[in-house]
Design a protein around this motif. Sequence first.
Motif, PDB file in Angstrom:
ATOM      1  N   TYR A  17     -12.072  72.904  -0.892  1.00 14.51           N
ATOM      2  CA  TYR A  17     -13.165  72.328  -1.677  1.00 14.51           C
ATOM      3  C   TYR A  17     -14.196  73.410  -1.986  1.00 14.51           C
ATOM      4  CZ  TYR A  17     -11.276  67.916   0.109  1.00 14.51           C
ATOM      5  OH  TYR A  17     -10.439  66.879   0.437  1.00 14.51           O
ATOM      6  N   GLY A  18     -14.607  73.485  -3.237  1.00  6.98           N
ATOM      7  CA  GLY A  18     -15.716  74.350  -3.618  1.00  6.98           C
ATOM      8  C   GLY A  18     -17.011  73.561  -3.606  1.00  6.98           C
ATOM      9  N   THR A  19     -18.126  74.263  -3.469  1.00  2.00           N
ATOM     10  CA  THR A  19     -19.448  73.635  -3.447  1.00  2.00           C
ATOM     11  C   THR A  19     -20.319  74.254  -4.532  1.00  2.00           C
ATOM     12  OG1 THR A  19     -19.281  73.358  -1.045  1.00  2.00           O
ATOM     13  CG2 THR A  19     -21.458  73.087  -2.024  1.00  2.00           C
ATOM     14  N   LEU A  20     -20.857  73.406  -5.395  1.00  2.00           N
ATOM     15  CA  LEU A  20     -21.787  73.860  -6.430  1.00  2.00           C
ATOM     16  C   LEU A  20     -23.229  73.719  -5.957  1.00  2.00           C
ATOM     17  CD1 LEU A  20     -20.178  72.155  -9.571  1.00  2.00           C
ATOM     18  CD2 LEU A  20     -20.116  74.590  -9.002  1.00  2.00           C
ATOM     19  N   LEU A  21     -24.116  74.498  -6.551  1.00  3.33           N
ATOM     20  CA  LEU A  21     -25.566  74.347  -6.356  1.00  3.33           C
ATOM     21  C   LEU A  21     -25.980  74.468  -4.892  1.00  3.33           C
ATOM     22  CD1 LEU A  21     -26.056  71.299  -8.764  1.00  3.33           C
ATOM     23  CD2 LEU A  21     -26.344  73.731  -9.291  1.00  3.33           C
ATOM     24  N   ASN A  22     -25.385  75.428  -4.167  1.00  4.46           N
ATOM     25  CA  ASN A  22     -25.767  75.588  -2.765  1.00  4.46           C
ATOM     26  C   ASN A  22     -26.485  76.903  -2.497  1.00  4.46           C
ATOM     27  OD1 ASN A  22     -25.970  74.382  -0.223  1.00  4.46           O
ATOM     28  ND2 ASN A  22     -24.244  75.591   0.555  1.00  4.46           N
ATOM     29  N   PHE A  23     -26.755  77.678  -3.555  1.00  2.00           N
ATOM     30  CA  PHE A  23     -27.642  78.834  -3.436  1.00  2.00           C
ATOM     31  C   PHE A  23     -28.939  78.504  -4.166  1.00  2.00           C
ATOM     32  CE2 PHE A  23     -23.905  81.182  -2.164  1.00  2.00           C
ATOM     33  CZ  PHE A  23     -24.394  82.186  -1.343  1.00  2.00           C
ATOM     34  N   LEU A  48     -19.167  68.745  -4.953  1.00  2.00           N
ATOM     35  CA  LEU A  48     -17.908  69.384  -4.599  1.00  2.00           C
ATOM     36  C   LEU A  48     -16.903  69.335  -5.742  1.00  2.00           C
ATOM     37  CD1 LEU A  48     -17.307  67.902  -1.010  1.00  2.00           C
ATOM     38  CD2 LEU A  48     -18.667  69.904  -1.654  1.00  2.00           C
ATOM     39  N   TYR A  49     -15.932  70.210  -5.686  1.00  2.00           N
ATOM     40  CA  TYR A  49     -14.774  70.178  -6.567  1.00  2.00           C
ATOM     41  C   TYR A  49     -13.588  70.694  -5.755  1.00  2.00           C
ATOM     42  CZ  TYR A  49     -16.072  75.111  -7.000  1.00  2.00           C
ATOM     43  OH  TYR A  49     -16.408  76.400  -6.722  1.00  2.00           O
ATOM     44  N   VAL A  50     -12.387  70.485  -6.252  1.00  2.00           N
ATOM     45  CA  VAL A  50     -11.182  70.869  -5.518  1.00  2.00           C
ATOM     46  C   VAL A  50     -10.546  72.097  -6.168  1.00  2.00           C
ATOM     47  CG1 VAL A  50      -8.883  70.139  -4.771  1.00  2.00           C
ATOM     48  CG2 VAL A  50     -10.760  68.494  -4.786  1.00  2.00           C
ATOM     49  N   PHE A 104     -22.146  71.537 -15.693  1.00  2.00           N
ATOM     50  CA  PHE A 104     -21.582  71.028 -14.448  1.00  2.00           C
ATOM     51  C   PHE A 104     -21.552  69.506 -14.449  1.00  2.00           C
ATOM     52  CE2 PHE A 104     -23.275  75.160 -12.731  1.00  2.00           C
ATOM     53  CZ  PHE A 104     -22.032  75.715 -12.492  1.00  2.00           C
ATOM     54  N   PHE A 105     -21.791  68.877 -15.604  1.00  2.00           N
ATOM     55  CA  PHE A 105     -21.888  67.425 -15.665  1.00  2.00           C
ATOM     56  C   PHE A 105     -20.526  66.734 -15.689  1.00  2.00           C
ATOM     57  CE2 PHE A 105     -26.247  67.943 -17.833  1.00  2.00           C
ATOM     58  CZ  PHE A 105     -26.858  67.981 -16.590  1.00  2.00           C
ATOM     59  N   ARG A 106     -19.453  67.495 -15.885  1.00  2.00           N
ATOM     60  CA  ARG A 106     -18.112  66.914 -15.890  1.00  2.00           C
ATOM     61  C   ARG A 106     -17.249  67.680 -14.891  1.00  2.00           C
ATOM     62  NH1 ARG A 106     -19.921  66.785 -21.119  1.00  2.00           N
ATOM     63  NH2 ARG A 106     -19.811  64.768 -22.176  1.00  2.00           N
ATOM     64  N   PRO A 107     -16.223  67.046 -14.333  1.00  2.00           N
ATOM     65  CA  PRO A 107     -15.344  67.759 -13.392  1.00  2.00           C
ATOM     66  C   PRO A 107     -14.773  69.030 -14.026  1.00  2.00           C
ATOM     67  CG  PRO A 107     -14.887  65.405 -13.370  1.00  2.00           C
ATOM     68  CD  PRO A 107     -15.853  65.637 -14.493  1.00  2.00           C
ATOM     69  N   PRO A 108     -14.925  70.183 -13.365  1.00  2.00           N
ATOM     70  CA  PRO A 108     -14.553  71.454 -13.993  1.00  2.00           C
ATOM     71  C   PRO A 108     -13.096  71.845 -13.786  1.00  2.00           C
ATOM     72  CG  PRO A 108     -15.625  71.865 -11.903  1.00  2.00           C
ATOM     73  CD  PRO A 108     -15.592  70.372 -12.070  1.00  2.00           C
ATOM     74  N   GLY A 181     -20.387  78.118  -1.274  1.00  2.00           N
ATOM     75  CA  GLY A 181     -21.034  78.272  -2.574  1.00  2.00           C
ATOM     76  C   GLY A 181     -20.805  79.664  -3.118  1.00  2.00           C
ATOM     77  N   CYS A 182     -21.112  79.843  -4.404  1.00  2.00           N
ATOM     78  CA  CYS A 182     -20.834  81.115  -5.079  1.00  2.00           C
ATOM     79  C   CYS A 182     -22.077  81.817  -5.626  1.00  2.00           C
ATOM     80  CB  CYS A 182     -19.838  80.894  -6.217  1.00  2.00           C
ATOM     81  SG  CYS A 182     -18.206  80.342  -5.685  1.00  2.00           S
TER      82      CYS A 182
END
Length: 218
Positions: A17-23, A48-50, A104-108, A181-182
């Motif tokens: 699982y990836g995590t967005l918006l964590n920085f 999150l995303y997979v 980021f409003f739709r599954p990437p 996060g990235c």
Amino acid sequence: MSPPSSPSHFLPAGTVYGTLLNFRAEVEALAPQMSAPPYKAPPKAPVLYVKTANTWSPHGAAIPVPANVPEVEVGASIGMVVGADGDIEGFVPMNDLSVPHASFFRPPVKFKCLDGFLGIGPALRDAQEVDDPAAFRVEVRINGEVRQTLDFSTLVRPARQLLAEVGEFMTLAHGDVLMLGCGAGRPLARVGDRIEISAPGFETLTNTLVAEEKGAAA
């Protein structure tokens, strides 16, 4: 199926699982967009995303880039591997590649789940060796040049808090991997580039981008 690996190369046993918006810098950069419709406010829970198994590329693997993708975003991260007791078993560097996209409003999925688009570090670092994940410092080198530095003391949700908050709405299994996060300002790379993700205490992750062979993509 995940790609083959040598006995010395780590590959996940579960879901990644990836995590967005964590920085914090990532949140600050996207604050105006998050305050606009349709949501009009930043998310309250982890986003999150997979990274599906077809994306997994072991250390040293060549990663294919489709002909219609001139550049890819390099998303350096540290993944935490879930142990049998639900706690953190270890950490591994990752290169979460994606096709550049604005929203980021739709599954990437179409941007992040291309074949080979997740470089995975060669070895797992045992969690017992890590005093504080907030001390992680990651460098991204493209063709030997430092292009990004990530300071994991600037996370919105530190490692254990992130794991706990995700656990409030979904169950993570032994072997699952949750990326921390990235960050913002992800560097761009193109076919022919050699990407290195390094951090003190970790073995360096290296992958090279190559042109996808004709007929390889569906």
